[in-house]
Design a protein around this motif. Sequence first.
Motif, PDB file in Angstrom:
ATOM      1  N   VAL A 300       0.848  -1.188   0.000  1.00 67.16           N
ATOM      2  CA  VAL A 300       0.000   0.000   0.000  1.00 67.16           C
ATOM      3  C   VAL A 300       0.886   1.242   0.000  1.00 67.16           C
ATOM      4  N   VAL A 301       0.623   2.157  -0.923  1.00 64.31           N
ATOM      5  CA  VAL A 301       1.266   3.467  -0.923  1.00 64.31           C
ATOM      6  C   VAL A 301       0.199   4.502  -0.612  1.00 64.31           C
ATOM      7  N   LEU A 329      -3.351  -1.809   8.392  1.00 69.19           N
ATOM      8  CA  LEU A 329      -2.381  -2.726   7.819  1.00 69.19           C
ATOM      9  C   LEU A 329      -2.006  -3.810   8.817  1.00 69.19           C
ATOM     10  N   THR A 330      -1.628  -4.972   8.295  1.00 72.49           N
ATOM     11  CA  THR A 330      -1.205  -6.088   9.135  1.00 72.49           C
ATOM     12  C   THR A 330       0.289  -6.333   8.955  1.00 72.49           C
ATOM     13  N   ALA A 355       8.133  -0.460   3.155  1.00 74.60           N
ATOM     14  CA  ALA A 355       8.607  -0.966   4.449  1.00 74.60           C
ATOM     15  C   ALA A 355       7.621  -1.980   5.009  1.00 74.60           C
ATOM     16  N   GLU A 356       8.132  -2.918   5.780  1.00 78.15           N
ATOM     17  CA  GLU A 356       7.260  -3.875   6.470  1.00 78.15           C
ATOM     18  C   GLU A 356       6.346  -3.118   7.432  1.00 78.15           C
ATOM     19  N   ALA A 357       5.097  -3.533   7.492  1.00 80.75           N
ATOM     20  CA  ALA A 357       4.110  -2.829   8.314  1.00 80.75           C
ATOM     21  C   ALA A 357       4.185  -3.291   9.770  1.00 80.75           C
ATOM     22  N   THR A 358       5.341  -3.141  10.366  1.00 79.92           N
ATOM     23  CA  THR A 358       5.498  -3.488  11.784  1.00 79.92           C
ATOM     24  C   THR A 358       4.857  -2.399  12.641  1.00 79.92           C
ATOM     25  N   ASP A 359       4.666  -2.709  13.939  1.00 79.38           N
ATOM     26  CA  ASP A 359       4.077  -1.723  14.838  1.00 79.38           C
ATOM     27  C   ASP A 359       4.920  -0.452  14.877  1.00 79.38           C
ATOM     28  N   ARG A 360       6.241  -0.616  14.899  1.00 78.97           N
ATOM     29  CA  ARG A 360       7.129   0.543  14.994  1.00 78.97           C
ATOM     30  C   ARG A 360       7.021   1.416  13.752  1.00 78.97           C
TER      31      ARG A 360
END
Length: 814
Positions: A300-301, A329-330, A355-360
Motif C-alpha cells: 500500500v502506498v 495494515l497487518t 517498508a514492512e508494516a510493523t508496529d514501529r
Amino acid sequence: MTLSVTSMDPGEISRIKILPDSGFGMLRTDRGALPLDRLDVRARISGLVAHTVLQTDFVNVHDIALEATYVFPLPDRAAVTGMTMTADERTITAELQERGQAREAYDQAIKAGQRASIAEEERPDVFTMRAGNILPGERVTIELSLVGPLPFEDGEATFRFPLVVAPRYIPGTPLSGPAVGDGWAPDTDAVPDASRITPPVLLPGFPNPLRLSIAVEIDPAGLELGEVRSSLHTVIDRDGVLTISADERANRDFVLRLPYAGGGQTAIAVPDESAEQPEGVYQLVVLPPAESAAPRPKDVVLLLDRSGSMGGWKMVAARRAAARVVDTLTAADRFAVLTFDHQVDRPDDVPPGLAEATDRHRFRAVEHLARATARGGTELLAPLSEGLGLLRASEGRDRVLVLVTDGQVGNEDQIVHDVTPLIGTTRIHTIGIDRAVNAGFLGRLAALGAGRAELVESEDRLDEAMEHIHRRIGAPVVTGLRITASGVRLVDDDRSPARLPGLYPGVPLVVSGRYTGRPAGELVVTGRTRDDREFRTSVTVQQRSEPAVPAQWARARLRDLEDAYAAGDRSLEDRIVATSLRYGVLCRFTAYVAVDSRVVTEGGETRRVTQPVELPDGWEAPGAVAPAMMRLAAAASPAPPPLPSGPPSFAPASADESLAAGGFAGAPAPASGYVNRVGTPRSRRPGIAATPAFRTGKAMAANALSLDDVRALAATEAQRLRDATAQPEWQQRELLDDLASRLHVLIGAQTDPAYTPLQELVTSLRSDAPATERWATALKVLTSFAGTTDTASSSTETPGSPPSSPDRKSFWKR
C-alpha cells in the motif's frame, strides 16, 4: 495556493464604497449587484436516477449591453441533455454543435447584435456559460437539463450537486500570447486552458451575491426509503419537497443521502427508435457474492496532500483518514507514506521504499502524518509517479495506492497522460476531502486504477467514507468478469466502463453499453472468485422506455473516450463528437448554443463581466490579499505592455472590460491587467517560452510515447508476465485483461506499421482463446517487439516536439 486580484485605477478606487462594519473586501460599486442574480436547482429523484434543471438568471444593471461569463460546476457523472435561453418573453432552444462551430455561431450573433448564449464543458465537472447582448435592465434566464445516476452502496444512495468551482493549483510555465479565458491564472504548458477554469474569487466579507434555491422531490420508485440526511445544509420538508433556507450561500456542495433497501439484479434494454436497424442501450446491475477467501498480503502506498488549499478542517480530516489507512495494515503487508505539496516528504526512521508494516513503522508513519500542515502548491504528478513506481516492483501481492486530497489541480489531462502507463494492476482509491471537491478528476483516477472514489464533505462523513475504503483496500470478491448475451448482440467496444473492474463487497456492478438486434433473452456474467471458483449469474433482459439510460451511458462512454484521448489517442476526437451529437449529451468537444433571431443592439458598446464565485466554505483566504488591496487603494499599478495581436475567438476581456477579480462589478478598467501573484502583473511577454506540446495543433499529441518508449514498456510488460507465471489462472486472466487495456490506449490509434504486432496482440488478448494460449502469445510478441532494433519506420515525434499531423486548434481554443 496563490489567489489573485485585479489592480484598479484611481478613478475606479474613488467609486468603491466600503460598507459599515463589513470585512475587508465587502465592496459595492455605484452600479450595484453582480450579473448573476439567481441560481435555482430543481431536482426530481426517481429511484437511483436524478433529473435536474439548473436555472441561472443574469441581470444587466449597466447602461450598456452586457456579456456575462459564469464558470460553474455540475455533477461529474451527470449528462447535460438540453439548454434554453429566455429573454423578453421569448424562449430559444439551444442546439448542440461541435465546439468550434458553436463558438463561431455565438461570436457572429454577438457581433450582429443578437442575443445569444453558449454552454461549454472544461472538465467533467467544470463548465462555462456565456450570455451576450443582454440589454440594460434586462433579465436573461438560461436553463440546463441534466440526468445522472445516484451512486449506491452499502444500502445508501447519494445525491450530490456542486455549487462552486474551488481555486485550483496551476503548475507549469506561463505561455506567451493572449489567454484563452478570463480567469485569474495564466495559461501554462501544463494547463494550457488554466484561464478558463479559474474564475475570480470574492474577497472575504462580501455579502451574499446571489439568490440560491434548491428543491428536491424524491420518488423511491418502489424501493423502501429510510430517513433522508443532508450533511452540509439544513433541509426543510415542504409537502414532500426538500428545500434549503433562503439565506444559504453557493459556497459548498449540496449533499443528500438516501438509505434504500437493497434491490435485486436487473438488466434493462432501451431501444433506439430513430435507428434504421434494431439497436439500443442496455444497463446491467449485478450484486457481488459473499466474500469467503482471505485476501492476499498487500503493498500500500499512501499519498497525503498537504498543500495550501488543504487548510483548516480539511487538513485535520485528511490526517485522520490517512492515519486510519495505516492502522488497518497487518504484519503481512508492506507500505509507504508520502506527504506532498510542492515537494515530497517521508516519515523519519522508516526504511525507504516499501517498508514492512510493523508496529514501529506504522507508529512512525502516523506520527509523521500528525505533523503535516497545509502549505505550498499541489504538485500531484511527482508523488503519483513515485508511488506507482514503488508498486510496480511488487510480486505476489495486491497493489494499492490511496490518494487523500481535494484534487484542486488544473493539469488533470497531463497527470492522466503521464500516470496511465504506470498503473498496471495497481488499484487506485481516491479520498476527496472538501466541500467543493474536484470530483471529476478523482473519479477519473479511481476509474483508471479500477478503484474507488470517496468524497468527504465534512468530518462527520469521514468515518463512514473510511469504512468503505478499508473494505476495498483488498482485492475484489470476483475478478476476470465477462458479460455474454443470449438473444441480443452486445457491442463490446461501446461498453462503459471499458475495463470491467471486478465485484467489490457491498458494491453492485453497474455496466452499460450498446446492443444490436431486438432485446430478448438474458445477460450472463461470469468470473472467478478469490478462491478460484467460478462465478456465474444470469439476468433476464427487460425492454423499457427509459430515456435516462441512453443519456447516462453516453455520458459515461464519453468520459472513457476522453480519458483515452488524454492518454494519447488523438484519433478519438471525431468519435467523441459523433457520440455527443447523436445522443444529445454535452462533452468537451461540443457546446450548446442558443441564438435569438432578433437584433437588439447595433454597433453599440458592450461590457464584458466574468461572474466571481464564492471562496469555498472552510477555506482560509490568503493573508496577502487584503494588504495587497490596501496597497492598490493607495496607488494604482502601472499599465502593462500591450498584448500581442490576433486574439482567439474567445479572447479575454480587455483592460477596460475585465471585472476585478476581487468580486465587484460595474467598475472601470483595471490599469495593470491580470495579476497572478499579489502585486505582480501577469506575464504576457512574447519572450516566455511555450512548450510545443501545448501550443501547436493538437494540444497534447506531442506527449504521445515514441516507438522506443513503447519498446521499453513492452520489455517491462514481458518481464511482468515472466514474474507472474506461478500465479493462479484467475490472476493471470486479470493481468492479461489489464495488459490489453494498456496496449489499446498506448498504440490503438497508431498507423505506423511498426506497431502492427502489438495491435494484433490486443485483438488476441480480447479473444475467447484459453488464458494459457493468450499468455504464451503475449509473452512471445512482447519479447520480440522489445528486442526490435529497426527504427526506420518509427515516428519522428518525441515528447516535447510538435506533432507531424496537420495543425489543428485545441478544443478549448476553437
